[in-house]
Enzyme design. Structure first.
Site, short mmCIF file in Angstrom:
data_model
loop_
_atom_site.label_atom_id
_atom_site.label_comp_id
_atom_site.label_asym_id
_atom_site.label_seq_id
_atom_site.Cartn_x
_atom_site.Cartn_y
_atom_site.Cartn_z
N ARG A 79 0.98 -1.19 0.03
CA ARG A 79 0.03 0.04 -0.03
C ARG A 79 0.76 1.22 -0.03
NH1 ARG A 79 -1.30 1.69 4.54
NH2 ARG A 79 -2.06 -0.10 5.36
N TYR A 134 -17.47 17.84 -12.49
CA TYR A 134 -17.82 16.34 -12.49
C TYR A 134 -18.91 15.92 -11.47
CZ TYR A 134 -17.35 11.44 -13.01
OH TYR A 134 -17.61 9.98 -13.02
N ASP A 184 -8.51 19.49 -12.68
CA ASP A 184 -8.93 18.30 -12.87
C ASP A 184 -8.58 18.56 -14.37
OD1 ASP A 184 -10.35 16.08 -14.21
OD2 ASP A 184 -11.80 16.13 -12.73
C1 LIG Z 1 -14.56 10.33 -15.20
C2 LIG Z 1 -14.26 11.59 -14.45
C3 LIG Z 1 -14.03 11.74 -13.18
C4 LIG Z 1 -14.01 10.51 -12.30
O1 LIG Z 1 -13.01 9.37 -12.44
P1 LIG Z 1 -13.22 7.97 -12.15
O2 LIG Z 1 -12.10 7.16 -12.77
O3 LIG Z 1 -14.43 7.37 -12.91
O4 LIG Z 1 -13.32 7.73 -10.61
C5 LIG Z 1 -13.37 13.01 -12.53
N1 LIG Z 1 -13.40 13.99 -13.30
C6 LIG Z 1 -13.61 13.94 -14.72
C7 LIG Z 1 -13.69 15.27 -15.81
C8 LIG Z 1 -13.91 12.82 -15.44
O5 LIG Z 1 -14.33 12.79 -16.59
#
Ligand SMILES: *Cc1c(COP(=O)(O)O)cnc(C)c1O
Length: 389
Positions: free
Chosen positions: A54, A106, A178
């Site tokens: 981990r 998101y 993000d």
């Molecule tokens: C899909 C997505 C997430 C979440 O990711 P997962 O791998 O599904 O947990 C977060 N931000 C954006 C912009 C996404 O498209």
């Protein structure tokens, strides 16, 4: 290659030729998958680099070191999903802190912010992140973090990253971005001063709709230590097999992003000329309100676009008629993916909130894959002909 020579090459080349391209133990031209959960220690006073998986695993380390380099960071951390990367990053906040977050974030991040962080005494304000004055007004004395997403989903709004970063610095808050829609191929937020870049590697980084994964990347070593501590404490690490899949996806990431973006541009332009289409949202179109800002901070508009048909019935007819794109949630794969935000990513949002954000019942999102663009256009053309007038 030495580190110095690596820096002379472009990302396209470095994605293939990096410090982990050859396995040091065997000479294999692939990172070894190490499944061990524990590691033998030579003696009481002689502990090795790894102890428990981990905390650290050689396959994960290879992914983390390689990805950090591609994002121009110093450290990256791999998580079991994009949401694990995002929620672990949010764990840098403490009770009493305040988060400023983009309103078209998101859906999973929206849920975590409104339903989990609130239970732990972390407040938030949603803002239109494209409007710097609105962001400025939302900052409180206890604001510790600003969370951005650009382009945003599904109307592809563009946040002026540099302006939000300088506002955050004046107010002593961390910035998180993000970067899922862009990948480091098209946008490198750490170079623009962002503190933490998060990704759903499930999308363009993995690229093949066959792995769920997340990444967080930083430049600052103090932040790196805090994130590493949280990754180990929270424990939502990425397993070694999935780390290997992400490493493999990265090898073609540049080529995939380039090809898909080029097709997306071609399709977006074609869509603007179709009488069945009321609106096209794509930051590569010159009349997109974020076109110039995106040009100033990214190397391209990406491979995701949205378009609006007259109503739900037209959407239904098109979805039933298209043959190429997969009708599904998610994005960023070799196959094109067509989604219906009103019933998929934004189903939990009340209808009036949705329409305020442009997520009408006529809106479809297309993540462009690697098919020939002309074939996708032919397919949409025949599908549009099925719409009853
Ligand atoms: C899909 C997505 C997430 C979440 O990711 P997962 O791998 O599904 O947990 C977060 N931000 C954006 C912009 C996404 O498209």
């Amino acid at each position: 290659m030495t580190r110095d020579s690596e820096e002379q090459f472009s990302l396209q080349t470095r994605l293939l030729h990096h410090q982990h391209k050859i396995d040091k133990a065997s000479g294999a031209v692939s990172v070894a998958i190490q499944p061990a959960s524990t590691f033998h220690q030579e003696g009481l006073d002689d502990f090795g680099e790894f102890d428990y998986a981990r905390s650290g695993n050689p396959t994960r380390q290879a992914l983390e070191e390689t990805f950090a380099e591609m994002e121009n960071g110093t450290a990256a951390y791999a998580f079991s999903s994009g949401m694990a990367a995002i929620s672990t990053t949010f764990m840098m906040l403490s009770a009493g802190d305040h988060l400023v977050i983009t309103e078209d974030v998101y859906g999973g991040t929206f849920r975590f912010t409104t339903e989990v962080l609130t239970r732990h005494g972390i407040e938030h304000t949603f803002v239109d992140m494209t409007n710097v004055d609105e962001v400025k007004k939302a900052i409180q004395p206890n604001t510790k973090m600003i969370h951005m997403e650009t382009p945003s989903n599904p109307t592809m709004k563009i946040t002026p990253i540099r302006e939000i970063v300088s506002l955050a610095r004046e107010n002593g808050c961390l910035t998180v971005l993000d970067n899922t829609f862009m990948t480091p191929v098209l946008q490198r937020p750490l170079d623009l001063g962002v503190d933490v870049v998060v990704h759903s590697a499930t999308k363009f980084i993995g690229g093949h709709s066959d792995v769920v994964a997340g990444l967080a990347v930083v430049k600052d070593t103090d932040l790196a230590n805090r994130l590493k501590f949280l990754q180990n404490s929270f424990g939502a690490i990425l397993g070694p097999n999935d780390c290997w899949l992400i490493l493999r996806g990265m090898k073609t990431m540049h080529t995939r992003m380039e090809a898909s973006s080029k097709s997306a541009m071609q399709i977006a332009k074609w869509l603007t000329e179709q009488p069945e289409v009321e609106r096209v949202y794509y930051p590569g179109l010159e009349d997109h309100p974020g076109y110039a800002v995106n040009e100033s901070q990214a190397d391209g508009p990406g491979a995701v676009l949205s378009f609006e048909l007259t109503n739900r019935e037209a959407v239904k007819q098109v979805v039933d008629a298209v043959e190429i794109p997969v009708f599904a949630v998610s994005l960023g794969a070799v196959e094109s993916i067509l989604s219906y935000p009103a019933k998929m990513s934004h189903a939990a949002m009340p209808a009036d909130e949705r329409s305020k954000r442009g997520i009408t019942d006529g809106l479809l999102r297309l993540s462009v894959g690697l098919e020939k663009a002309e074939d996708l256009i032919t397919d949409f053309k025949q599908a549009f002909e099925k719409i009853t007038r």
